[in-house]
Design a protein around this motif. Structure first.
Motif, PDB file in Angstrom:
ATOM      1  N   SER A  88       0.376  14.151 -14.506  1.00  0.00           N
ATOM      2  CA  SER A  88       1.403  14.912 -13.798  1.00  0.00           C
ATOM      3  C   SER A  88       2.795  14.571 -14.332  1.00  0.00           C
ATOM      4  CB  SER A  88       1.343  14.642 -12.296  1.00  0.00           C
ATOM      5  OG  SER A  88       1.691  13.301 -12.017  1.00  0.00           O
ATOM      6  N   THR A 110       6.577  18.092  -8.351  1.00  0.00           N
ATOM      7  CA  THR A 110       5.534  17.439  -9.144  1.00  0.00           C
ATOM      8  C   THR A 110       4.539  18.493  -9.584  1.00  0.00           C
ATOM      9  OG1 THR A 110       5.748  15.418  -7.840  1.00  0.00           O
ATOM     10  CG2 THR A 110       3.742  15.658  -9.127  1.00  0.00           C
ATOM     11  N   TYR A 111       4.215  18.460 -10.872  1.00  0.00           N
ATOM     12  CA  TYR A 111       3.204  19.374 -11.405  1.00  0.00           C
ATOM     13  C   TYR A 111       2.011  18.556 -11.868  1.00  0.00           C
ATOM     14  CZ  TYR A 111       0.687  22.557 -14.437  1.00  0.00           C
ATOM     15  OH  TYR A 111      -0.295  23.300 -15.018  1.00  0.00           O
ATOM     16  N   SER A 112       0.834  18.892 -11.390  1.00  0.00           N
ATOM     17  CA  SER A 112      -0.392  18.216 -11.783  1.00  0.00           C
ATOM     18  C   SER A 112      -1.112  19.044 -12.845  1.00  0.00           C
ATOM     19  CB  SER A 112      -1.308  18.012 -10.578  1.00  0.00           C
ATOM     20  OG  SER A 112      -2.577  17.548 -11.013  1.00  0.00           O
ATOM     21  N   THR A 115      -4.987  19.582 -11.587  1.00  0.00           N
ATOM     22  CA  THR A 115      -5.269  20.603 -10.573  1.00  0.00           C
ATOM     23  C   THR A 115      -4.480  21.887 -10.788  1.00  0.00           C
ATOM     24  OG1 THR A 115      -3.549  19.744  -9.111  1.00  0.00           O
ATOM     25  CG2 THR A 115      -5.786  18.855  -8.821  1.00  0.00           C
ATOM     26  N   ASN A 116      -3.491  21.864 -11.707  1.00  0.00           N
ATOM     27  CA  ASN A 116      -2.628  23.009 -11.957  1.00  0.00           C
ATOM     28  C   ASN A 116      -1.861  23.415 -10.690  1.00  0.00           C
ATOM     29  OD1 ASN A 116      -1.483  24.834 -13.730  1.00  0.00           O
ATOM     30  ND2 ASN A 116      -2.942  26.440 -13.230  1.00  0.00           N
ATOM     31  N   VAL A 117      -1.385  22.413  -9.941  1.00  0.00           N
ATOM     32  CA  VAL A 117      -0.707  22.639  -8.664  1.00  0.00           C
ATOM     33  C   VAL A 117       0.699  22.034  -8.718  1.00  0.00           C
ATOM     34  CG1 VAL A 117      -0.714  22.039  -6.204  1.00  0.00           C
ATOM     35  CG2 VAL A 117      -2.840  22.693  -7.331  1.00  0.00           C
ATOM     36  N   ASN A 118       1.670  22.791  -8.200  1.00  0.00           N
ATOM     37  CA  ASN A 118       3.032  22.285  -8.007  1.00  0.00           C
ATOM     38  C   ASN A 118       3.167  21.802  -6.574  1.00  0.00           C
ATOM     39  OD1 ASN A 118       4.312  22.837 -10.519  1.00  0.00           O
ATOM     40  ND2 ASN A 118       4.305  25.001 -10.003  1.00  0.00           N
ATOM     41  N   THR A 119       3.819  20.653  -6.394  1.00  0.00           N
ATOM     42  CA  THR A 119       4.131  20.141  -5.063  1.00  0.00           C
ATOM     43  C   THR A 119       5.635  19.982  -4.973  1.00  0.00           C
ATOM     44  OG1 THR A 119       2.062  18.909  -5.029  1.00  0.00           O
ATOM     45  CG2 THR A 119       3.714  18.294  -3.400  1.00  0.00           C
TER      46      THR A 119
END
Length: 150
Positions: A88, A110-112, A115-119
């Protein structure tokens, strides 16, 4: 996590406003990455910024030549800034709205890759309770001895 363990990306950090921002971040012990295409600045400015801070802090500055609007330049930059797990990247923003009332806003994205997910995390602070005390150790951040958990 204290400032010495965080990295801040400054887009256009070799420009007029960017250099002032970089000096302030370094003085607060952040590691600073600059991405700049040098269209409106010169590379020597980064050397001048390093001269404005103590040598220990100047080591925390890294210039990356590139354009923040260019996907390849950003991929190259972020591939160097992954965390220890390599999964990330983080970008943080901290702004003092009103120093006299201690009003602050902050955000972190935060970009993972896994998982291709932004938080996105956003927070605010306004005037500490009058019973709250803040301890000032009187030492600068680069003078502290840092221990890292193993």
């Amino acid at each position: 996590m204290d400032a010495s363990q965080k990295t801040i990306l400054v887009i256009g950090g070799a420009g007029f406003i960017g250099t002032h921002t970089v000096v302030q971040l370094l003085n607060e012990c952040f590691k600073v990455l600059i991405i700049n295409n040098l269209n409106n600045s010169v590379i020597e400015v980064v050397d001048q910024v390093k001269e404005l801070v103590v040598p220990e802090l100047s080591k925390k500055l890294q210039l990356n030549l590139g354009d923040s609007r260019n996907r390849d330049d950003l991929v190259k930059l972020f591939s160097k800034t992954k965390n220890e797990k390599g999964d990330s990247i983080n970008a943080s923003y901290y702004h003092i709205v009103n120093p006299s009332s201690n009003t602050i806003v902050a955000a972190e994205v935060t970009y993972s890759f896994f998982t291709n997910v932004n938080t996105i995390t956003v927070g605010t602070q306004h005037v500490l309770d009058s019973l709250t005390t803040i301890k000032d150790t009187g030492e600068q951040c680069w003078q502290r001895k840092h221990t890292h958990p193993t």
